[in-house]
Design an enzyme around this catalytic site. Structure first.
Site, PDB file in Angstrom:
ATOM      1  N   TYR A 182       0.831  -1.211   0.000  1.00  0.00           N
ATOM      2  CA  TYR A 182       0.000   0.000   0.000  1.00  0.00           C
ATOM      3  C   TYR A 182       0.861   1.255   0.000  1.00  0.00           C
ATOM      4  O   TYR A 182       0.611   2.198  -0.761  1.00  0.00           O
ATOM      5  CB  TYR A 182      -0.916  -0.021   1.220  1.00  0.00           C
ATOM      6  CG  TYR A 182      -1.787   1.198   1.376  1.00  0.00           C
ATOM      7  CD1 TYR A 182      -2.979   1.322   0.653  1.00  0.00           C
ATOM      8  CD2 TYR A 182      -1.431   2.233   2.239  1.00  0.00           C
ATOM      9  CE1 TYR A 182      -3.782   2.441   0.791  1.00  0.00           C
ATOM     10  CE2 TYR A 182      -2.227   3.351   2.383  1.00  0.00           C
ATOM     11  CZ  TYR A 182      -3.394   3.451   1.661  1.00  0.00           C
ATOM     12  OH  TYR A 182      -4.197   4.563   1.802  1.00  0.00           O
ATOM     13  N   LYS A 191       0.912   4.201  -2.862  1.00  0.00           N
ATOM     14  CA  LYS A 191       0.579   5.595  -2.587  1.00  0.00           C
ATOM     15  C   LYS A 191       1.748   6.529  -2.904  1.00  0.00           C
ATOM     16  O   LYS A 191       1.535   7.671  -3.343  1.00  0.00           O
ATOM     17  CB  LYS A 191       0.142   5.760  -1.131  1.00  0.00           C
ATOM     18  CG  LYS A 191      -1.253   5.206  -0.842  1.00  0.00           C
ATOM     19  CD  LYS A 191      -2.306   5.893  -1.692  1.00  0.00           C
ATOM     20  CE  LYS A 191      -3.715   5.464  -1.307  1.00  0.00           C
ATOM     21  NZ  LYS A 191      -4.767   6.111  -2.142  1.00  0.00           N
TER      22      LYS A 191
END
Length: 337
Positions: free
Chosen positions: A152, A156
């Protein structure tokens, strides 16, 4: 945003769901994209109850063909897209070495390439009209990575780099299409109940935790005022970004010591725990999960920092007025001595 056509990916739950509700109160026409039909249909009912118009478009944003087809469907049904908001993501909570290659790719495909696919579909329609806004929902973890969320965090970070590149291209061309990022703090969404996790205990957001409505207010504001490069939501997001810029090595050691424990509750996980990495959990369970997660009692409904960020001119004026008042008091005290 009355009568505007707004696309929201990841609209079936969490931040996307709260954002749809907020735009609905402004009379917007909303296209709701996600994989799970149960959550989408419930979100559409909420939009209509609040005065908006809703179009449900089941879409896996990792598939660029599905995203392009969704964009075509939206414009045929609702009209030209004014705002496109990329919210959809997925994740895996586990040490990097315990994440399988196909799982890592899936997180990247949804969280990063889903954003890329949505941006491409939006720009293909906005650029010829020379108008439109794209809002990327980022994260403090896109500036400062933490343990147990390498997939993740990497995605991002990639969203930030990708968006900066596209922004400079739009500026080079003198385009009136705008793109901005809203960097989020820890938010109380259902993801912590359905994210794929290999942790011994139930995953949780790293406190302080904010309600999804805090995030939604920032997104709505960014859609209205997209000229800023990015918005920061929550004092924790600002503090994390600043700390990483000033003392990244110190932050490494701090997160190595605290990052494992702070992302887990005291409750043990179960072997039958469902996850949404490959399939939507709302369809699997046959129920709607809504916008909020299970941490309502620990989540803040307001963020003073985010409110000030939405009104920088008022804050600057107040600071200047305060400084002037202090100066006046000092001068009077000096004369009276």
């Amino acid at each position: 945003m009355s009568e505007s056509v707004i696309v929201i990916t990841g609209a079936s739950a969490g931040i996307g769901r709260a954002t749809a509700r907020m735009f609905a109160r402004r009379g917007a026409n909303l296209a709701l994209l996600a994989r799970g039909r149960a959550g989408l249909e419930a979100a559409a009912d909420e939009v209509r109850a609040r005065g908006g118009r809703a179009l449900v478009v089941p879409t896996d944003v990792a598939d660029h063909r599905q995203v392009e087809e969704a964009a075509r469907t939206v414009e045929e049904s609702l009209g030209p897209i004014d705002v496109w908001i990329n919210v959809a993501f997925t994740s895996v909570f586990a040490p990097f070495i315990e994440i399988e290659p196909d799982e890592y790719q899936r997180v990247t495909d949804v969280t990063y390439l889903g954003c890329v696919n949505g941006t491409r579909a939006a720009l293909r329609r906005m650029l010829p009209r020379d108008t439109g806004v794209i809002v990327q929902v980022g994260s403090a973890l896109g500036a400062r990575s933490i343990p147990l969320q390498s997939a993740y965090c990497g995605a991002k970070h990639a969203v930030n780099g990708f968006t900066s590149s596209v922004r400079t291209e739009l500026l080079h061309n003198g385009s009136n299409v705008h793109i901005t990022v809203v960097q989020m703090p820890a938010v109380n969404t259902p993801q912590f109940s359905w994210v794929l996790s290999r942790l011994p205990n139930h995953p949780q957001p790293v406190p302080p935790i904010y309600q999804p409505e805090v995030a939604a207010r920032a997104i709505v504001h960014a859609a209205h005022h997209p000229r800023r490069k990015q918005y920061y939501v929550g004092a924790s997001t600002v503090a994390t970004t600043l700390a990483n810029n000033v003392a990244p090595a110190l932050l490494d050691r701090y997160l190595a010591r605290t990052g494992f424990r702070s992302q887990q509750t005291d409750d043990k996980t179960t072997a039958e725990r469902p996850n949404n990495l490959w399939h939507p959990v709302d369809d699997h369970k046959g129920r709607d999960f809504g916008a909020h997660g299970v941490f309502d009692d620990r989540s803040a409904a307001r963020s003073p920092q985010a409110a000030m960020a939405r009104h920088p001119l008022l804050v600057s004026t107040a600071v200047a007025a305060g400084a002037a008042a202090v100066g006046l008091v000092r001068r009077r005290m000096t004369r009276n001595r």
